[in-house]
Design an enzyme around this catalytic site. Sequence first.
Site, PDB file in Angstrom:
ATOM      1  N   HIS A 193     -51.646  24.577  15.159  1.00 28.20           N
ATOM      2  CA  HIS A 193     -51.689  23.549  16.195  1.00 28.20           C
ATOM      3  C   HIS A 193     -50.878  22.317  15.795  1.00 28.20           C
ATOM      4  O   HIS A 193     -50.226  21.704  16.641  1.00 28.20           O
ATOM      5  CB  HIS A 193     -53.143  23.162  16.469  1.00 28.20           C
ATOM      6  CG  HIS A 193     -53.304  22.088  17.493  1.00 28.20           C
ATOM      7  ND1 HIS A 193     -52.725  22.157  18.749  1.00 28.20           N
ATOM      8  CD2 HIS A 193     -53.962  20.895  17.452  1.00 28.20           C
ATOM      9  CE1 HIS A 193     -53.034  21.061  19.440  1.00 28.20           C
ATOM     10  NE2 HIS A 193     -53.775  20.276  18.681  1.00 28.20           N
ATOM     11  N   SER A 200     -50.567  16.919  21.042  1.00 28.95           N
ATOM     12  CA  SER A 200     -51.894  17.139  21.622  1.00 28.95           C
ATOM     13  C   SER A 200     -52.245  15.987  22.568  1.00 28.95           C
ATOM     14  O   SER A 200     -51.556  15.786  23.568  1.00 28.95           O
ATOM     15  CB  SER A 200     -52.912  17.296  20.504  1.00 28.95           C
ATOM     16  OG  SER A 200     -54.131  17.816  20.992  1.00 28.95           O
ATOM     17  N   ASP A 219     -47.375  21.110  21.507  1.00 28.94           N
ATOM     18  CA  ASP A 219     -48.506  22.038  21.535  1.00 28.94           C
ATOM     19  C   ASP A 219     -49.687  21.523  22.360  1.00 28.94           C
ATOM     20  O   ASP A 219     -50.824  21.464  21.883  1.00 28.94           O
ATOM     21  CB  ASP A 219     -48.974  22.362  20.114  1.00 28.94           C
ATOM     22  CG  ASP A 219     -49.657  23.735  20.058  1.00 28.94           C
ATOM     23  OD1 ASP A 219     -49.068  24.690  20.572  1.00 28.94           O
ATOM     24  OD2 ASP A 219     -50.772  23.840  19.523  1.00 28.94           O
TER      25      ASP A 219
END
Length: 468
Positions: A426, A250, A278
Amino acid sequence: MSELQKKWAKARLSNTMQAHAYAPSQAMGTTAMPIPATTLQPPVGLPDFNELDEEDEDQFGSLSSIPNHPQDDDSSSASSVSSTGTVIPSPGRALFARPQGVPTRSSLDPIPWTTYFERELSLLSTDGTITYHVYLTSPDPPTPSTTNNPAPGAKPSTGGPLFVTHHGAGSSALSFAVLGSEIRKRLPSAGILSLDARGHGLTTITSPSPNEPTDLSLGTLSQDLCNAILLTAKAMSWPDIPPLILVGHSLGGAVVTELAYQPLLPPSVSLLGYAVLDVVEGSALDALQSMQTYLSTRPQGFHSLKEGIEWHVRSRTIRNSVSARVSVPALLVDTTTTATQPQQQPPSTKVSKPWKWRTDLSSTQPFWQGWFVGLSKKFLGQGATGLGKGAGKMLLLAGTDRLDTELTIGQMQGKYALQVFPEAGHFIHEDLPEKTAVALVDFYRRNDRSALVLPPKVSELLAQGRRV
């Protein structure tokens, strides 16, 4: 003895005596002659039935004469007694005890970081403004090409690679704990260096300015990661920094991309590749519009660490309970024992949910756009001036819907490797640490330049007197 048991015992004794009487003639294949009941004798070994004795046993509560195995008698009385016998536990047997080794629910106890890392380091920056906190498992050191007593057939080794990880916003270095362990299982020579970003985990700003928010800009975070690598090498007295594989999740994906894009690392460092988990520029910018709504719906605190771990697992924020037990405790802080307790609350007031979030994500909103704008261009290496210009690139996603136009074109042109794990959320590296480790180890092996064997130069062959 009850009347029901007496009737059953008498019927059983009568059947047994008749069976002994007819057995010899049946064995010979002849028809047996009826024998008067008065002439029958009990078989050898079968005790005489005495109703008075049974009454005495009934008075003292002895039930030793009732069998505890099923009988063939079809009568209701026999089936009733036989079924009663089957529930009598054998000596030393706890009939209603809970089976051992099968817990009713999985444990949610926190797991210490020592289970997955070799050591932790507190590294003071050169300007003395911040103390970086990292977890480290050292890679195998390189072996020299010449030794005093070289082993027959021994080849020099460049040592193991160093996987440098950076977490996402609101997370911590321990989110890579289980993944690092899985990498080591598949590549025992590898090392793992995981950093707590400023404002996260146990990294502390030495002299924070009053009423000034923590600087979480992309340039500052990437410089912090560079400093942590150099300070770790100095603290561990490494002669050279091992070959690096940068891994970021992230926000961490934007940080490692920036570190590879900008000329921050010394030219002597070997950057084999960087992997982004991701995060895609387009989908990340779209998600920021609903970030405040998400933050307002999650719990503001928890009664205990176990409750915090349970919320992450039940809400499927982290789908791997083992990883949650390692990483979640670093996300929370007990406000009853620290100075982070809200000042507007009287000290004598008992806090109902003392475990609060260590990082206030709402306060980081001014930096959100700067984290992800231009990420796709930098990831593809367009105009890169740092060590990542010729390094390998890999993108791990939880779904192909996260790809934007620029990355879709780049993937079709073969500019980077793409791996999709649709069964993960996620937090790919926490949900599927085994599969993520396999992908990262394969990514390293594809980009490991030390494994390449180049043919000798013609000039070298001529100098050795060989024919070309």
